[in-house]
Design an enzyme around this catalytic site. Structure first.
Site, PDB file in Angstrom:
ATOM      1  N   HIS A  91       0.842  -1.192   0.000  1.00  0.00           N
ATOM      2  CA  HIS A  91       0.000   0.000   0.000  1.00  0.00           C
ATOM      3  C   HIS A  91       0.883   1.250   0.000  1.00  0.00           C
ATOM      4  CE1 HIS A  91       0.391   0.697   4.393  1.00  0.00           C
ATOM      5  NE2 HIS A  91       0.698  -0.574   4.331  1.00  0.00           N
ATOM      6  N   THR A  92       0.280   2.397   0.216  1.00  0.00           N
ATOM      7  CA  THR A  92       0.994   3.649  -0.027  1.00  0.00           C
ATOM      8  C   THR A  92       2.336   3.787   0.691  1.00  0.00           C
ATOM      9  OG1 THR A  92      -1.167   4.611  -0.303  1.00  0.00           O
ATOM     10  CG2 THR A  92       0.670   6.137  -0.194  1.00  0.00           C
TER      11      THR A  92
END
Lengths: 88, 589
Positions: free
Chosen positions: A15-16
């Site tokens: 994820h980010t």
């Protein structure tokens, strides 16, 4: 050229935050860095590219490094995957 | 406005995304998507075009940095991450280089190239079957429009003079943050759902929000007033004076409730003479957990797993399901989470589209699973794997016969054996229950109770099937009567049948959350109430102010009444006499 396969260990996947960490690490090296997954390839130095991977825990990625410092770049990047991006 | 036109009241219903009640004038916020029309460049203009692009990117970064620091101060580090991600993309050298390269080689204007290039990434993100990625795509879209807007130097107006309820087609995360600096009373939008960033941020900001209203931005006009109920999802345009009064009282009451919630939430749901009932909540999305805990819920009486299907048309993988169930179980530990297997069909998502003349009497709930055991087994394995801390129960919807229950239990045994052979830990004594929502199951509740650990009464469907009234049909909606004596007698029968087998009986239908019914249900012996989080405090308050023996007397009185109207007025009279501060809802809600 240097190729290696890694598996995503951390729970939340790529994820980010881990994506950003990956891009930052890759940017320290001169070598080109590409990631293959499910038939498409993205530039591993591009955050927006890495974000489109939607890679979850357990996903396998093929990494390709190409350049003068390819071995060092591969080592640094693989360590990141091994440590599960320092996430519990 | 000079002319004093009488405006008619319009009631709309959306998704209650952030709790609270807002009353005020509207501010219509229209954000046009900036146009990115293709233009061919004169080679001499290439450098200035690239300069224009770089300036727009720099300006966008500056704007977002400001929003980020404001967000960090107001809602904390972790919820502000959305903006950090957007800023990182603006600094993506690879992206910037390819934009510049394309402008040079294709001789086309920067707006067009930005739109075209970034849209490619958006499409890729939307291809993923993942809520998270869809949200990211929305953020990337917002970013793209911001860059284009800054190239065209059109200004976004995000300020308004007096306190107002903001109405718009959609809200980006940045909009949600920026408007909170003004006197925004609430948010009402056409688009968006409970998991959108606008919803998450408005809950963090404590600004009431109702999203997914369909076309509210086109139905209002300047000068309109609005009531926004972030608890029920109701929005009323140009409310009548009675409505206004009702909601002013409701608002004040909620404010009072919230203020003494702190002392209230740790108290058990116990009658004056010591009968403890479980007060749990119905939940659909992860984002509701926080609010549910704040409201003082004992656990989750109904987790509607269908929410996992909303993101895509596919059934999510076992792994994905497991992660979600584990998260829910961990958050409410040591309390119980009752996971209802996918309740699909009827009016809800079906695994494949089949035309049925009567979908409510058709292929739905457990019927689908017994025909498609691979889906059921996958879900059961995920539930069992998440049960190792022993606070999960499994519940099957839409049971009509005891054979279905026996069959479903066999699948649980198969799933357990599979896990055992793989040496995966799970709760060997996991509680198994069924929803009683079909008359045949209600009548044979004693036989079914022998097979399970608990029964949960689903009053919405039970009422519909008992009275043979389609609850979605407006023509006969007045025939849908949840206080019909047949409903009350059936509830009593189910509770008695369960207790005879020494099994506990709960209720997860809307009746459980109706304050009119609380004392009656306690008196009928209900062991567990599962309600929407917003009504939890008042249901708890009612339970704590009666004795079980008093409630039993009331129940036996009510069982003697002959009509819906008699039951309603009896209960209304009882509640109004004892709880002057509880505002009973009108029938139209």
């Amino acid at each position: 050229m240097f190729e290696v396969e890694v598996v995503i260990k951390n729970k939340a996947g790529l994820h980010t935050r881990p994506a950003a960490q990956l891009v930052k690490t890759a940017a320290k090296f001169k070598s080109d860095f590409f990631i293959y997954k499910d038939g498409y390839e993205i530039n591993g130095k591009s955050i927006i590219g890495v974000m489109t991977l939607a890679a979850e825990q357990g996903a396998k990625l093929n990494l390709r490094f190409d350049g003068v410092d390819q071995k060092d770049a591969a080592k640094a990047v693989c360590e990141l995957f091994d440590r599960g991006f320092d996430e519990a | 406005m000079t002319e004093d036109k009488i405006k008619s009241e319009i009631i709309m219903r959306g998704i209650p995304a952030a709790p609270g009640i807002a009353i005020g004038n509207i501010y219509l916020y229209t954000r046009d998507v900036p146009s990115a029309i293709e233009r061919t460049l004169n080679p001499a203009d290439i450098d200035s075009e690239i300069e224009r692009l770089k300036k727009a990117i720099a300006k966008s970064e500056k704007e977002l940095t400001k929003i980020l620091s404001f967000a960090q101060a107001k809602i904390g580090e972790s919820k502000s991450k959305i903006f950090e991600a957007q800023i990182m993309i603006l600094r993506d050298q690879f992206l910037i280089d390819s934009l510049v390269k394309r402008i040079r080689s294709e001789l086309r204007n920067a707006e067009f190239i930005v739109n075209n290039e970034i849209s490619k990434y958006e499409k890729m993100m939307l291809m993923a079957q993942d809520d998270y990625m869809h949200e990211r795509a929305h953020d990337v879209d917002d970013l793209k429009n911001r860059i284009i807007r800054n190239m065209q130097s059109t200004k976004l107006i995000s300020k308004f003079e007096s306190a107002a309820i903001l109405v718009s087609h959609n809200l980006t995360p940045a909009d949600t943050m920026i408007f909170s600096r003004n006197a925004v009373l609430g948010y009402a939008t056409d688009k968006g759902g409970i998991t959108s960033h606008a919803a998450i941020l408005s809950r963090a900001l404590k600004i009431p929000a109702v999203l997914g209203l369909g076309d509210i931005s086109r139905r209002i006009s300047p000068g309109d007033s609005l009531i926004l109920d972030g608890y029920s999802g109701n929005v009323i345009i140009n409310p009548s004076s009675e409505q206004l009064l009702k909601y002013q009282i409701k608002k004040e009451r909620y404010t009072q409730f919230e203020s003494n919630l702190a002392q209230f939430k740790s108290l058990p749901a116990k009658t004056l003479d010591g009968r403890k009932v479980e007060l749990a909540t119905n939940i659909e999305f992860e984002e509701e957990l926080e609010y549910m805990l704040l409201q003082g819920g004992d656990g989750i009486g109904l987790y509607r797993t269908e929410s996992l299907l909303f993101a895509s048309d596919q059934i999510p993988s076992e792994e994905k399901q497991y992660k979600k169930y584990k998260l829910f179980a961990d958050r409410v530990f040591p309390n119980l989470v009752i996971i209802r297997t996918f309740d699909i069909g009827g009016d809800k998502i079906a695994p494949q589209t089949i035309e049925e003349a009567n979908p409510f009497l058709g292929w739905r709930g457990i019927r689908i699973f017994l025909d498609r055991p691979e889906i059921l087994l996958e879900q059961l394995r995920a539930i069992l794997r998440a049960s190792s801390r022993k606070n999960i129960a499994v519940m099957f919807p839409m049971v009509t016969t005891v054979e279905e229950v026996i069959k479903a239990k066999e699948y649980i045994e198969i799933a357990k054996a599979e896990l055992r052979s793989k040496k995966i830990k799970f709760d060997r004594d996991i509680q198994v229950g069924v929803m009683i929502e079909v008359p045949s199951a209600a009548v044979t509740a004693d036989t079914i109770a022998k097979e399970v650990d608990f029964l949960s009464i689903g009053t919405n469907d039970l009422t519909q099937y008992l009275l043979a009234v389609d609850r979605g049909n407006d023509i006969i909606s007045d025939l849908y009567q949840e206080f019909h004596p047949s409903v009350i007698h059936t509830i009593r029968h189910i509770i008695k049948a369960g207790h005879k087998e020494k099994k506990w009986v709960g209720m997860c239908g809307e009746l459980a959350g109706n304050p009119l019914a609380t004392v009656l249900l306690v008196g009928l012996g209900l062991d567990e109430f599962s309600v929407v989080p917003s009504v939890l405090p008042e249901i708890k308050k009612i339970i704590r102010s009666v004795s079980y023996s008093q409630a039993q007397r009331l129940a036996s009185e009510v069982l003697r009444l002959r009509t819906t109207e008699e039951v309603r007025s009896y209960l209304r009279h009882y509640i109004e006499k004892r709880f002057s501060d509880i505002l009973l809802e009108n029938n139209n809600e």
